[in-house]
Write a protein that holds these residues in place. Sequence first.
Motif, PDB file in Angstrom:
ATOM      1  N   ARG A   1      20.729 -52.000  20.483  1.00 32.01           N
ATOM      2  CA  ARG A   1      19.439 -51.757  19.817  1.00 32.01           C
ATOM      3  C   ARG A   1      19.450 -50.416  19.091  1.00 32.01           C
ATOM      4  NH1 ARG A   1      15.826 -54.459  24.648  1.00 32.01           N
ATOM      5  NH2 ARG A   1      15.274 -56.372  23.514  1.00 32.01           N
ATOM      6  N   THR A   2      20.043 -49.406  19.731  1.00 34.73           N
ATOM      7  CA  THR A   2      20.144 -48.102  19.080  1.00 34.73           C
ATOM      8  C   THR A   2      20.942 -48.208  17.787  1.00 34.73           C
ATOM      9  OG1 THR A   2      20.068 -46.971  21.217  1.00 34.73           O
ATOM     10  CG2 THR A   2      20.932 -45.718  19.360  1.00 34.73           C
ATOM     11  N   ARG A   3      22.068 -48.904  17.851  1.00 30.50           N
ATOM     12  CA  ARG A   3      22.943 -49.015  16.691  1.00 30.50           C
ATOM     13  C   ARG A   3      22.318 -49.882  15.589  1.00 30.50           C
ATOM     14  NH1 ARG A   3      28.617 -48.542  16.198  1.00 30.50           N
ATOM     15  NH2 ARG A   3      28.467 -47.203  18.028  1.00 30.50           N
ATOM     16  N   ALA A   4      21.576 -50.925  15.994  1.00 31.93           N
ATOM     17  CA  ALA A   4      21.041 -51.881  15.023  1.00 31.93           C
ATOM     18  C   ALA A   4      19.908 -51.308  14.193  1.00 31.93           C
ATOM     19  CB  ALA A   4      20.563 -53.140  15.749  1.00 31.93           C
ATOM     20  N   ASN A   5      19.100 -50.475  14.806  1.00 28.59           N
ATOM     21  CA  ASN A   5      17.864 -50.024  14.152  1.00 28.59           C
ATOM     22  C   ASN A   5      18.077 -49.362  12.799  1.00 28.59           C
ATOM     23  OD1 ASN A   5      15.617 -47.791  13.792  1.00 28.59           O
ATOM     24  ND2 ASN A   5      14.711 -49.466  14.973  1.00 28.59           N
ATOM     25  N   PRO A   6      18.941 -48.357  12.680  1.00 24.83           N
ATOM     26  CA  PRO A   6      19.103 -47.710  11.365  1.00 24.83           C
ATOM     27  C   PRO A   6      19.698 -48.623  10.302  1.00 24.83           C
ATOM     28  CG  PRO A   6      20.049 -46.371  13.139  1.00 24.83           C
ATOM     29  CD  PRO A   6      19.771 -47.719  13.711  1.00 24.83           C
TER      30      PRO A   6
ATOM     31  N   ALA B   1      18.644 -38.044  15.943  1.00 25.12           N
ATOM     32  CA  ALA B   1      17.552 -37.137  16.327  1.00 25.12           C
ATOM     33  C   ALA B   1      16.780 -36.682  15.094  1.00 25.12           C
ATOM     34  CB  ALA B   1      18.115 -35.938  17.085  1.00 25.12           C
ATOM     35  N   ILE B   2      17.505 -36.349  14.031  1.00 25.19           N
ATOM     36  CA  ILE B   2      16.851 -35.956  12.779  1.00 25.19           C
ATOM     37  C   ILE B   2      16.046 -37.122  12.219  1.00 25.19           C
ATOM     38  CG2 ILE B   2      17.299 -35.330  10.363  1.00 25.19           C
ATOM     39  CD1 ILE B   2      19.647 -33.634  11.373  1.00 25.19           C
ATOM     40  N   ARG B   3      16.631 -38.289  12.241  1.00 27.08           N
ATOM     41  CA  ARG B   3      15.950 -39.481  11.722  1.00 27.08           C
ATOM     42  C   ARG B   3      14.670 -39.754  12.520  1.00 27.08           C
ATOM     43  NH1 ARG B   3      16.203 -45.155  12.385  1.00 27.08           N
ATOM     44  NH2 ARG B   3      16.084 -46.304  10.415  1.00 27.08           N
ATOM     45  N   GLY B   4      14.773 -39.641  13.861  1.00 23.88           N
ATOM     46  CA  GLY B   4      13.595 -39.861  14.701  1.00 23.88           C
ATOM     47  C   GLY B   4      12.497 -38.848  14.430  1.00 23.88           C
ATOM     48  N   TYR B   5      12.909 -37.612  14.174  1.00 25.24           N
ATOM     49  CA  TYR B   5      11.936 -36.559  13.867  1.00 25.24           C
ATOM     50  C   TYR B   5      11.176 -36.886  12.586  1.00 25.24           C
ATOM     51  CZ  TYR B   5      10.262 -31.996  12.224  1.00 25.24           C
ATOM     52  OH  TYR B   5       9.494 -30.967  11.736  1.00 25.24           O
ATOM     53  N   HIS B   6      11.897 -37.265  11.546  1.00 22.96           N
ATOM     54  CA  HIS B   6      11.229 -37.616  10.281  1.00 22.96           C
ATOM     55  C   HIS B   6      10.305 -38.819  10.462  1.00 22.96           C
ATOM     56  CE1 HIS B   6      13.275 -34.659   7.939  1.00 22.96           C
ATOM     57  NE2 HIS B   6      14.469 -35.238   7.992  1.00 22.96           N
ATOM     58  N   GLN B   7      10.745 -39.800  11.210  1.00 23.56           N
ATOM     59  CA  GLN B   7       9.902 -40.976  11.444  1.00 23.56           C
ATOM     60  C   GLN B   7       8.624 -40.600  12.183  1.00 23.56           C
ATOM     61  OE1 GLN B   7      12.688 -43.569  13.471  1.00 23.56           O
ATOM     62  NE2 GLN B   7      13.132 -44.709  11.599  1.00 23.56           N
ATOM     63  N   SER B   8       8.734 -39.659  13.119  1.00 21.52           N
ATOM     64  CA  SER B   8       7.544 -39.250  13.884  1.00 21.52           C
ATOM     65  C   SER B   8       6.518 -38.551  13.001  1.00 21.52           C
ATOM     66  CB  SER B   8       7.951 -38.319  15.027  1.00 21.52           C
ATOM     67  OG  SER B   8       8.318 -37.022  14.541  1.00 21.52           O
ATOM     68  N   ARG B   9       6.957 -38.068  11.861  1.00 22.42           N
ATOM     69  CA  ARG B   9       6.066 -37.389  10.911  1.00 22.42           C
ATOM     70  C   ARG B   9       5.710 -38.296   9.727  1.00 22.42           C
ATOM     71  NH1 ARG B   9       6.539 -31.727  10.706  1.00 22.42           N
ATOM     72  NH2 ARG B   9       7.012 -31.795   8.464  1.00 22.42           N
ATOM     73  N   ASN B  10       5.955 -39.597   9.944  1.00 23.07           N
ATOM     74  CA  ASN B  10       5.665 -40.592   8.892  1.00 23.07           C
ATOM     75  C   ASN B  10       6.418 -40.294   7.599  1.00 23.07           C
ATOM     76  OD1 ASN B  10       3.818 -42.107  10.494  1.00 23.07           O
ATOM     77  ND2 ASN B  10       2.260 -40.525  10.125  1.00 23.07           N
ATOM     78  N   GLU B  11       7.654 -39.836   7.752  1.00 22.45           N
ATOM     79  CA  GLU B  11       8.503 -39.545   6.593  1.00 22.45           C
ATOM     80  C   GLU B  11       9.801 -40.357   6.676  1.00 22.45           C
ATOM     81  OE1 GLU B  11       7.322 -35.161   5.046  1.00 22.45           O
ATOM     82  OE2 GLU B  11       8.669 -35.174   6.786  1.00 22.45           O
TER      83      GLU B  11
ATOM     84  N   THR C   1      12.278 -36.337  31.518  1.00 17.25           N
ATOM     85  CA  THR C   1      12.010 -35.610  30.277  1.00 17.25           C
ATOM     86  C   THR C   1      10.991 -36.307  29.390  1.00 17.25           C
ATOM     87  OG1 THR C   1      13.786 -36.731  29.080  1.00 17.25           O
ATOM     88  CG2 THR C   1      14.374 -34.733  30.301  1.00 17.25           C
ATOM     89  N   GLY C   2      10.763 -37.582  29.655  1.00 21.26           N
ATOM     90  CA  GLY C   2       9.871 -38.337  28.783  1.00 21.26           C
ATOM     91  C   GLY C   2      10.534 -38.792  27.500  1.00 21.26           C
ATOM     92  N   ILE C   3      11.839 -38.545  27.369  1.00 18.19           N
ATOM     93  CA  ILE C   3      12.575 -38.969  26.174  1.00 18.19           C
ATOM     94  C   ILE C   3      12.627 -40.494  26.116  1.00 18.19           C
ATOM     95  CG2 ILE C   3      14.861 -39.004  25.091  1.00 18.19           C
ATOM     96  CD1 ILE C   3      15.256 -36.165  26.191  1.00 18.19           C
ATOM     97  N   THR C   4      12.302 -41.032  24.986  1.00 21.55           N
ATOM     98  CA  THR C   4      12.268 -42.490  24.838  1.00 21.55           C
ATOM     99  C   THR C   4      13.289 -42.997  23.827  1.00 21.55           C
ATOM    100  OG1 THR C   4      10.513 -42.282  23.173  1.00 21.55           O
ATOM    101  CG2 THR C   4       9.825 -42.610  25.462  1.00 21.55           C
ATOM    102  N   GLN C   5      14.112 -42.110  23.288  1.00 22.04           N
ATOM    103  CA  GLN C   5      15.126 -42.544  22.338  1.00 22.04           C
ATOM    104  C   GLN C   5      16.175 -43.406  23.041  1.00 22.04           C
ATOM    105  OE1 GLN C   5      13.376 -41.835  19.510  1.00 22.04           O
ATOM    106  NE2 GLN C   5      15.350 -41.433  18.581  1.00 22.04           N
ATOM    107  N   GLY C   6      16.812 -44.282  22.302  1.00 21.12           N
ATOM    108  CA  GLY C   6      17.812 -45.161  22.879  1.00 21.12           C
ATOM    109  C   GLY C   6      19.104 -44.449  23.228  1.00 21.12           C
TER     110      GLY C   6
END
Length: 976
Positions: free
Chosen positions: A204-209, A598-608, A760-765
């Motif tokens: 799932r982690t690999r497929a998403n991007p 991590a960078i990609r997730g950060y941008h997504q969290s900011r609707n970018e 940690t509450g981290i939810t990334q794959g």
Amino acid sequence: MPQLSHPHLAETSDPLSISLQELLYRSDSFRDRHIGPSESERQEMLEYLGYSNLDDLIKDVVPSKILLNRKLNLPLPKGEKEVLRDLKEIVSKNKIFRSYIGMGYNSCVTPAVIQRNVLENPGWYTAYTPYQAEIAQGRLEALINFQTMITDLTGMDVSNASLLDEATAAAEAMTMCYQLRGDDSGNSFFVSQSVHPQTLEVLRTRANPLGIQIVVGSFKKITGSRDFFGSLVQYPSTDGTIHDYSKFVDSMHAFETKVIVAADLMALTVLKSPGEFGADAVVGCSQRFGLPLGFGGPHAGFMATRDEYKRLMPGRLIGASKDSQGNMAYRLSLQTREQHIRRDKATSNICTAQVLLAVISSFYAVYHGPQGLKKIATRIHKLTAVLAEGLERLGYTINSKPFFDTIKVDLEQLTAAEIMSYAEQRRINLRQFNQHSVGISLDETVTLQDVQDILEVFHKGKSLPFSLEELVSSIEHHLPKELIRTSDYLTHPVFNSYHTETEMLRYIKRLEAKDLSLVHSMIPLGSCTMKLNSTTEMYPVTWPELGSIHPFAPASQTEGYRKIFGQLEKWLCEITGFAEVSLQPNAGSQGEYAGLLAIRGYHQSRNEVHRDICLIPISAHGTNPASAVMAGFKVVVVSCDENGNINIDDLREKAEKHKNELGALMVTYPSTHGVFEEGIIEICKIIHDNGGQVYMDGANMNAQVAITRPGDIGADVCHLNLHKTFCIPHGGGGPGVGPIGVAEHLVPFLPGHALIDNGTGITQGAVSSAPWGSASINVISWSYIAMMGEEGLNLATKTAILNANYMAKKLNNAYGVLYKGNAGLVAHECILDTRNLKKTSGVEAEDIAKRLMDYGFHAPTMSFPVPGTLMIEPTESESKSELDRFIDSMISIRAEITEIEEGKLDKMDNPLKGAPHTASMVINDGWNRKYPRQRAAYPLPFLVTNKFWPSVGRIDNVYGDRNLICTCLPISEYGN
């Protein structure tokens, strides 16, 4: 015991003048054993460079704006004995239970002859990736044994020489199928609900991007469709059931959907191979072939496929070719897949493997042979059948028939929590599926007493109402008749010749003798940091407190591991200047990928989400663009100036042009060209001003530790190569560990793992199968930092820079150093410009590389980052005498080139074009070269008493790619 501070210790010839405080430290000082040059030798080199002290040299090498103005907050260094004592105390907090959790991880036996002579042997674990095949024939043969083992057991045509773990191998196979999809195929990938859960998460982690849609369901209910380009099933399934996938494969193939099978190698010794029922690719892990659990790694994943797909297969492939004497020899094949060539068009970002682990597994198969492996598998299965029979007599239902070694037990009398409690009392780990069922996986270490203990757990701790002898006499095998293996495997003589310890020991040593490693001489590979892997650092790796822990063991049993991880993460944060570190990525390429996610997730969290442009300098490591594409970025290349630095004007122009879409910059620091770029802070600011994040490739971190920090420079994320800077050995091309450090705002986007709660509450794959990746070898880096302390790390970095500049100046007149920074200095490595030699003498970088073998050295990094050049990194661990020996060899080779230029040596028949020279070539009565034998073999006096002989002559790479042979050669070819 109070800790003592210890200012820098000067050398002295009078031990009585040393204070007690200094004497206590000096008597067990690891720093002085790790760093090659003595203080007097360092001073001699400094004077040659025109400096009176190291600090003045560093001030001229490193831009003043990024120099640390304080000491790192690290514990005081400890001696070697003290570190081993403290580490033993910490790891003793781990609880060694008998783990029957399974999920692709099983206890096994590492044969002692293999453990002592391979796993614990620096002749095997300090070698580098076999790019120079002539001095790597031993591990290349072991790897081709591995490939043969995999192809035989899986029934496929071709296998790679290992991947990182089973889950990432499955992800690599998925992306290969994605590249193979037809024009009318969809973007969906079917995953059976019976695959291991960690595999599903990594998929799932690999497929998403990549925009791949993962569809999970029952393989029995799914119908074929053009929507699916590929599919994955587990064999046997995660709950132990052995399914016949023949009809499923046919239904998928009817719509040109590829089928991947994740298979258990031990089961394949008694079950029909996936190739026999139509699989397109088979993935898995060789862990149970002799590799300790190690809390998750390192282990050797694998991928095998059909011959028609071999050019898209990720990872390394070992093949055979011919050498200059017409003898067969091994080499890396199909190198057009290498990232440095194809960059963003590469089929994968994987640039490493798990060579040492693949070698161990191949030796495991060689030692046991086909009959021995079948006996082990049969014994495991029969004990599982005894266990199943006993459970049924106790009133339980086995819900996973037919089975091989794993059963799923349905509970009615007790809850899963109660069963787990009874198991814990007996120091047993089981797998809990849910509150009404548990799983049990047996392995080769299990005895009848273990089976009785498990049965008594299910009988509430009471004695059994029957004897095991009764069960043994009544059981039958539970393998489905239509899936019992009838085809042969491991028929090659290599798997049928070395079953006694005497023969096995000699075979291992025969292969070891063919390989050059750090036990012979320095390995001056630029960007690869081949430094000391000390015995003290390596010694604990095979302790049972580290090797016997299952990756999904309860947290209450892994307190020692978690303490080590916590301290190592804290130290790495201090070293890098970041807020948090994740140890999960199990290779540098995985670290790159995780950092970009991590960078990609950060941008997504900011609707970018639209920020998908990644700027990458043209000089970057080839894995950079490949990783960027995998993480869903589009690559835009930034040029470099004539001095090898990033062209800041071009960077600014492209950052501003893509301001609304800019996601990241990938930058290596010091640069891949071996200099500290003065404009690095401005570079980071340009990216931040235009909305992007800065990813720093930590491949050259050995020039930063304790004198500057990526976080202070302006990086937002950086991966570290623990197998470079922090002393985990390269292992002949793997294992590696590639953790990432991130700034505070990126912490929520570090890799997580569905099977653990890290609080940690981290939810990334997840990006790796195990929560902490190659967990067991992190103790190597922990020990290194603990023994070096701030002062030792600081001196190591400065000495690495000193050694590189000493070598650069010594070789500048002979070859010319291509790029230099401030004051004409380099960082920790330098590039020798050998490009013009082709015009003047016909000599190319490859000729110099091969000739160096005759001098007993591995070549520097060849033709990277600039084609036709040699990049040298001496590291801090090499003594001045070893540096001088290499320098003398390079100057001697330049003198030979001069003779070619002057016509004294023939342009085609000369020692460089004829290199390397084997012993058989030199003693052959038919010697007809235009230069004498002695010059071929002993060009410098030191070689008379210290000679390493290449085992084959120069290998014909073109012939090897045109005539691909990637399984064991006929026995007639062995021993050449």
